[in-house]
Design a protein around this motif. Structure first.
Motif, PDB file in Angstrom:
ATOM      1  N   UNK A 179       0.849  -1.189   0.000  1.00 58.45           N
ATOM      2  CA  UNK A 179       0.000   0.000   0.000  1.00 58.45           C
ATOM      3  C   UNK A 179       0.886   1.240   0.000  1.00 58.45           C
ATOM      4  N   UNK A 180       0.641   2.137  -0.942  1.00 55.12           N
ATOM      5  CA  UNK A 180       1.337   3.417  -1.010  1.00 55.12           C
ATOM      6  C   UNK A 180       0.612   4.425  -0.125  1.00 55.12           C
ATOM      7  N   UNK A 181       1.349   5.136   0.703  1.00 55.44           N
ATOM      8  CA  UNK A 181       0.760   6.162   1.567  1.00 55.44           C
ATOM      9  C   UNK A 181       1.474   7.479   1.310  1.00 55.44           C
ATOM     10  N   UNK A 182       0.760   8.458   0.755  1.00 55.88           N
ATOM     11  CA  UNK A 182       1.346   9.785   0.577  1.00 55.88           C
ATOM     12  C   UNK A 182       1.085  10.606   1.843  1.00 55.88           C
ATOM     13  N   UNK A 183       1.971  11.573   2.075  1.00 55.97           N
ATOM     14  CA  UNK A 183       1.908  12.257   3.365  1.00 55.97           C
ATOM     15  C   UNK A 183       2.263  11.288   4.474  1.00 55.97           C
ATOM     16  N   UNK A 184       3.124  10.328   4.145  1.00 60.37           N
ATOM     17  CA  UNK A 184       3.416   9.226   5.046  1.00 60.37           C
ATOM     18  C   UNK A 184       4.218   9.585   6.271  1.00 60.37           C
TER      19      UNK A 184
ATOM     20  N   UNK B 249      -2.852  10.797   1.803  1.00 58.60           N
ATOM     21  CA  UNK B 249      -2.990  11.699   2.952  1.00 58.60           C
ATOM     22  C   UNK B 249      -2.339  13.066   2.713  1.00 58.60           C
ATOM     23  N   UNK B 250      -1.465  13.163   1.712  1.00 53.57           N
ATOM     24  CA  UNK B 250      -0.697  14.396   1.528  1.00 53.57           C
ATOM     25  C   UNK B 250      -1.621  15.578   1.262  1.00 53.57           C
ATOM     26  N   UNK B 251      -1.443  16.629   2.016  1.00 53.62           N
ATOM     27  CA  UNK B 251      -2.249  17.824   1.838  1.00 53.62           C
ATOM     28  C   UNK B 251      -1.823  18.904   2.812  1.00 53.62           C
ATOM     29  N   UNK B 252      -2.168  20.128   2.493  1.00 59.09           N
ATOM     30  CA  UNK B 252      -1.844  21.260   3.359  1.00 59.09           C
ATOM     31  C   UNK B 252      -3.079  22.138   3.513  1.00 59.09           C
ATOM     32  N   UNK B 253      -3.063  22.946   4.552  1.00 59.48           N
ATOM     33  CA  UNK B 253      -4.132  23.911   4.780  1.00 59.48           C
ATOM     34  C   UNK B 253      -3.530  25.310   4.873  1.00 59.48           C
ATOM     35  N   UNK B 254      -4.361  26.301   4.674  1.00 57.73           N
ATOM     36  CA  UNK B 254      -3.936  27.700   4.771  1.00 57.73           C
ATOM     37  C   UNK B 254      -5.192  28.526   4.937  1.00 57.73           C
ATOM     38  N   UNK B 255      -5.118  29.576   5.692  1.00 56.02           N
ATOM     39  CA  UNK B 255      -6.319  30.382   5.893  1.00 56.02           C
ATOM     40  C   UNK B 255      -5.997  31.863   5.997  1.00 56.02           C
ATOM     41  N   UNK B 256      -6.905  32.645   5.512  1.00 51.96           N
ATOM     42  CA  UNK B 256      -6.893  34.100   5.542  1.00 51.96           C
ATOM     43  C   UNK B 256      -8.167  34.555   4.852  1.00 51.96           C
ATOM     44  N   UNK B 257      -8.634  35.764   5.144  1.00 56.07           N
ATOM     45  CA  UNK B 257      -9.772  36.276   4.384  1.00 56.07           C
ATOM     46  C   UNK B 257      -9.482  36.245   2.889  1.00 56.07           C
ATOM     47  N   UNK B 258     -10.475  35.912   2.100  1.00 60.10           N
ATOM     48  CA  UNK B 258     -10.284  35.742   0.664  1.00 60.10           C
ATOM     49  C   UNK B 258      -9.726  36.992  -0.004  1.00 60.10           C
ATOM     50  N   UNK B 259     -10.116  38.158   0.476  1.00 62.33           N
ATOM     51  CA  UNK B 259      -9.625  39.398  -0.161  1.00 62.33           C
ATOM     52  C   UNK B 259      -8.137  39.603   0.066  1.00 62.33           C
TER      53      UNK B 259
ATOM     54  N   UNK C 213      -0.888  31.617  -3.217  1.00 62.76           N
ATOM     55  CA  UNK C 213      -1.230  30.713  -2.118  1.00 62.76           C
ATOM     56  C   UNK C 213      -2.382  29.783  -2.520  1.00 62.76           C
ATOM     57  N   UNK C 214      -3.346  30.330  -3.243  1.00 65.95           N
ATOM     58  CA  UNK C 214      -4.462  29.514  -3.716  1.00 65.95           C
ATOM     59  C   UNK C 214      -3.951  28.425  -4.663  1.00 65.95           C
ATOM     60  N   UNK C 215      -3.069  28.812  -5.576  1.00 66.17           N
ATOM     61  CA  UNK C 215      -2.520  27.858  -6.540  1.00 66.17           C
ATOM     62  C   UNK C 215      -1.728  26.763  -5.823  1.00 66.17           C
ATOM     63  N   UNK C 216      -0.976  27.140  -4.795  1.00 63.19           N
ATOM     64  CA  UNK C 216      -0.187  26.157  -4.051  1.00 63.19           C
ATOM     65  C   UNK C 216      -1.092  25.084  -3.433  1.00 63.19           C
ATOM     66  N   UNK C 217      -2.211  25.506  -2.835  1.00 60.45           N
ATOM     67  CA  UNK C 217      -3.119  24.538  -2.243  1.00 60.45           C
ATOM     68  C   UNK C 217      -3.694  23.594  -3.294  1.00 60.45           C
ATOM     69  N   UNK C 218      -4.062  24.129  -4.432  1.00 60.53           N
ATOM     70  CA  UNK C 218      -4.616  23.287  -5.488  1.00 60.53           C
ATOM     71  C   UNK C 218      -3.566  22.318  -6.026  1.00 60.53           C
ATOM     72  N   UNK C 219      -2.341  22.786  -6.167  1.00 60.89           N
ATOM     73  CA  UNK C 219      -1.280  21.921  -6.693  1.00 60.89           C
ATOM     74  C   UNK C 219      -0.986  20.761  -5.754  1.00 60.89           C
ATOM     75  N   UNK C 220      -0.938  21.037  -4.469  1.00 55.05           N
ATOM     76  CA  UNK C 220      -0.618  19.976  -3.508  1.00 55.05           C
ATOM     77  C   UNK C 220      -1.822  19.080  -3.255  1.00 55.05           C
ATOM     78  N   UNK C 221      -2.962  19.685  -2.940  1.00 51.95           N
ATOM     79  CA  UNK C 221      -4.116  18.910  -2.484  1.00 51.95           C
ATOM     80  C   UNK C 221      -4.854  18.193  -3.609  1.00 51.95           C
ATOM     81  N   UNK C 222      -4.904  18.806  -4.786  1.00 53.27           N
ATOM     82  CA  UNK C 222      -5.663  18.205  -5.887  1.00 53.27           C
ATOM     83  C   UNK C 222      -4.731  17.565  -6.916  1.00 53.27           C
TER      84      UNK C 222
END
Length: 287
Positions: free
Chosen positions: A34-39, A120-130, A136-145
């Protein structure tokens, strides 16, 4: 090796009209890698131990250079006691060439063929959208999706090469289905919603298409988990009370509570389940 590793297992069961293995054996992963990303992360480490305890071999992939020494030593001990293997390789899933090379290098090292993935590999980030930058948005999409897609694609290619059935568990989040109160996480929520749709789409392709083995693809959507990674958010006044009060069990989950759901989705216990989301959120989304 459990006879559930045989691709004809379910066909034989239907023809003979009765169960072929015990209920306990339905949850076994013998003869499978079994391969586990974010291992190297909290959930990845728990998933790895779960696979080992169910008789499977493990390959952990993570962008960090090495896994945490204490937990990794424990995994090696668990593997040695069961005469299994647990391997670690540093890998950035957003780099396509690196992913291809990693799987080409790994295949000859494996004692048993790849039969599953826990992404499992993924990251989170938060701030008001404005105030949230496009970068930062692109980074989340690249890693998580995109990173999740890259891992699934590589595992599917290996299953196609060996003509073996498999099961994939893509870790999404309840945040892919609802918006979290008290935190501004538009980018993260969007990325996890993307993982949900990615799994459904891959399941449609790999569950019925000629030229591909049967690959089940499901998602696991955790609720709030108490880890050092969530400690900072919980320092915000009133945040813990809000998060606790937003679910029906009135507490946060611990990372070990996802061992059972991961094993269920990986194993033949869930053999008629694909394109589904298993939400383990303490009832948060049911209010």
């Amino acid at each position: 090796m459990s006879n559930t590793a045989d691709p004809s297992f379910r066909e034989a069961k239907e023809r003979q009209g009765g169960p072929q293995v015990s209920t306990a054996d339905l949850f076994r992963l013998d003869g499978r890698t079994i391969i586990i990303t974010g291992g190297a992360g909290y959930l990845g480490i728990q998933a790895a131990e779960t696979v080992l305890e169910a008789g499977g071999h493990v390959v952990c992939l993570d962008v960090v250079p090495r896994p945490p020494p204490g937990p990794w030593a424990h995994l090696e001990q668990v593997a040695a006691q069961r005469e299994l293997t647990v391997l670690f390789r540093q890998l950035d899933l957003t780099q396509a060439d690196a992913v291809n090379q990693a799987f080409a290098d790994l295949s000859p090292q494996l004692r048993c063929p790849i039969r599953g993935l826990v992404a499992c590999a993924g990251v989170s980030d938060n701030d008001p959208a404005v105030n949230f930058s496009i970068e930062r948005f692109r980074r989340l999409m690249e890693i998580n999706v995109i990173g999740t897609f890259a891992a699934a694609k590589a595992v599917a290619a290996e299953l196609q090469r060996t003509n073996l059935n498999g099961s994939m568990v893509l870790v999404a989040s309840m945040s892919g289905s609802v918006v979290n109160k008290g935190v501004d996480t538009a980018a993260y929520n969007t990325s996890k919603s993307g993982v949900l749709q990615l799994a459904r789409s891959l399941a449609a392709e790999w569950g019925s298409r000629k030229g591909m083995p049967l690959i089940r693809v499901n998602t696991l959507s955790p609720g709030y988990i108490r880890t050092p990674a969530t400690a900072e958010a919980l320092q915000k006044p009133g945040m813990e009370n809000q998060w606790v009060g937003d679910n029906m069990l009135y507490r946060l989950s611990s990372v070990d509570e996802f061992r059972g759901p991961i094993l269920f989705l990986l194993s033949d216990a869930s053999s008629f389940m694909t394109a589904a989301d298993l939400r383990v959120d303490g009832g948060h989304c049911a209010w």
